[in-house]
Write a protein that holds these residues in place. Structure first.
Motif: not given
Length: 315
Positions: A89-91, A101-119, A134-136
């Motif tokens: 998620v770039h921004d 999303n409350p994690l975007v509009t509030g704390e911790p203010g997520v802008r960028f996310y990258a995740g890989y599934p764990v199985k 916290s930045t794009a």
């Protein structure tokens, strides 16, 4: 905001998650070292190992933010487990799935996310290894591979009932664990154009302590040396006991002078001896630099650092 859909294999996935026995358990160093390294390597605000339960997301390990259980419907990782590769998620402020999303509009203010599934061992996606910022931003070339490699490390630890790469006497990484994490760290440095150093250290007089005072006394000396190594280097550095009284540390993205890496260890030894003047510890160390534009394999680096350590001992 888009609520993540429920996977088709949800019942099997939840059984697999609970069979792991990791929900609501205490932090463990074998997982924490992966998130610390991920945060350091990617230069992220935070990194986490998450577990997606029926109606919540739990953190098995987190570095950079305070862990707290969140609703599954708010969890980025609940989207990640729906796929087979990296979710980036770039921004988040511009992504319709996450704008409110409350994690975007509030704390911790997520802008960028990258995740890989764990199985889990049966192939069920039970959570994610992710990085947050916290930045794009965008992942750089090779970052997807690095994130996948770290996720695989998490999966190997999940399969094991005991730490798979930990040294029994010290709790540090063993030689195999050092190789796993150090190789990944060097590959990342090569892609990013960053240098690194390897420190090779040895406990002076351990054999004499074993011979005179017994193996238990020698083991106590090893444990003390391990604490000194951990105090000397940053949490995100790769620190291990290689065997006997030999220790190693890999400092990724290290721009300081080589001698400063050894000086940090000596300062930690001096501090430990000041706290316990009756139980002096002595360690000698050498250092080898890894250059991103002329990369060398880890074994060669260790040999160079060991040679420098032996030279320092005779000086």
């Amino acid at each position: 905001m888009l609520v993540p859909p429920i996977p088709d294999d949800e019942a099997v996935r939840l059984r697999s998650l609970r069979r792991l026995g990791l929900l609501d358990t205490e932090p463990e160093e074998r997982f924490d070292r992966v998130t610390r390294l991920a945060r350091r390597l990617f230069g992220a605000t935070a990194a986490a190992i998450t577990l997606v339960d029926a109606d919540r997301q739990c953190f098995k390990s987190v570095a950079g933010i305070e862990p707290r259980e969140i609703r599954r419907e708010d969890a980025f990782c609940a989207h990640t487990i729906l796929g087979t590769g990296v979710l980036e998620v770039h921004d988040a402020q511009q992504d319709p799935r996450f704008t409110t999303n409350p994690l975007v509009t509030g704390e911790p203010g997520v802008r960028f996310y990258a995740g890989y599934p764990v199985k889990a061992p049966d192939g069920s996606a039970v959570g994610s290894l992710c990085i947050l910022d916290s930045t794009a931003r965008y992942l750089q070339p090779g970052d997807e591979v690095a994130l996948h490699d770290l996720a695989c490390m998490v999966e190997r630890e999940m399969e094991s009932t005991r730490p798979a790469v930990d040294d029994d006497h010290t709790g540090l990484l063993d030689r195999r664990g050092f190789r796993l994490l150090a190789d990944k760290a060097l590959a990342f440095c090569e892609r990013r154009g960053a240098d690194a150093v390897v420190v090779f250290a040895d406990v002076v007089g351990r054999k004499a302590v074993n011979d005179l005072d017994g193996r238990e006394a020698g083991n106590r000396m090893l444990a003390r040396a391990a604490r000194v190594m951990s105090a000397a280097y940053w949490e995100a550095d790769v620190v291990a006991r290689l065997g006997g009284g030999e220790f190693a540390a890999l400092l990724a993205d290290f721009g300081g002078e080589d001698r400063s890496a050894v000086a940090r260890l000596q300062e930690a030894v001096d501090a430990a001896n000041a706290e316990q003047p009756g139980r002096r510890l002595s360690m000698t160390a050498g250092v080898a630099r890894w250059h991103h534009d002329a990369p060398e394999d880890l074994d060669g680096l260790l040999r160079q650092a060991e040679a420098a350590m032996r030279l320092a001992r005779t000086a």
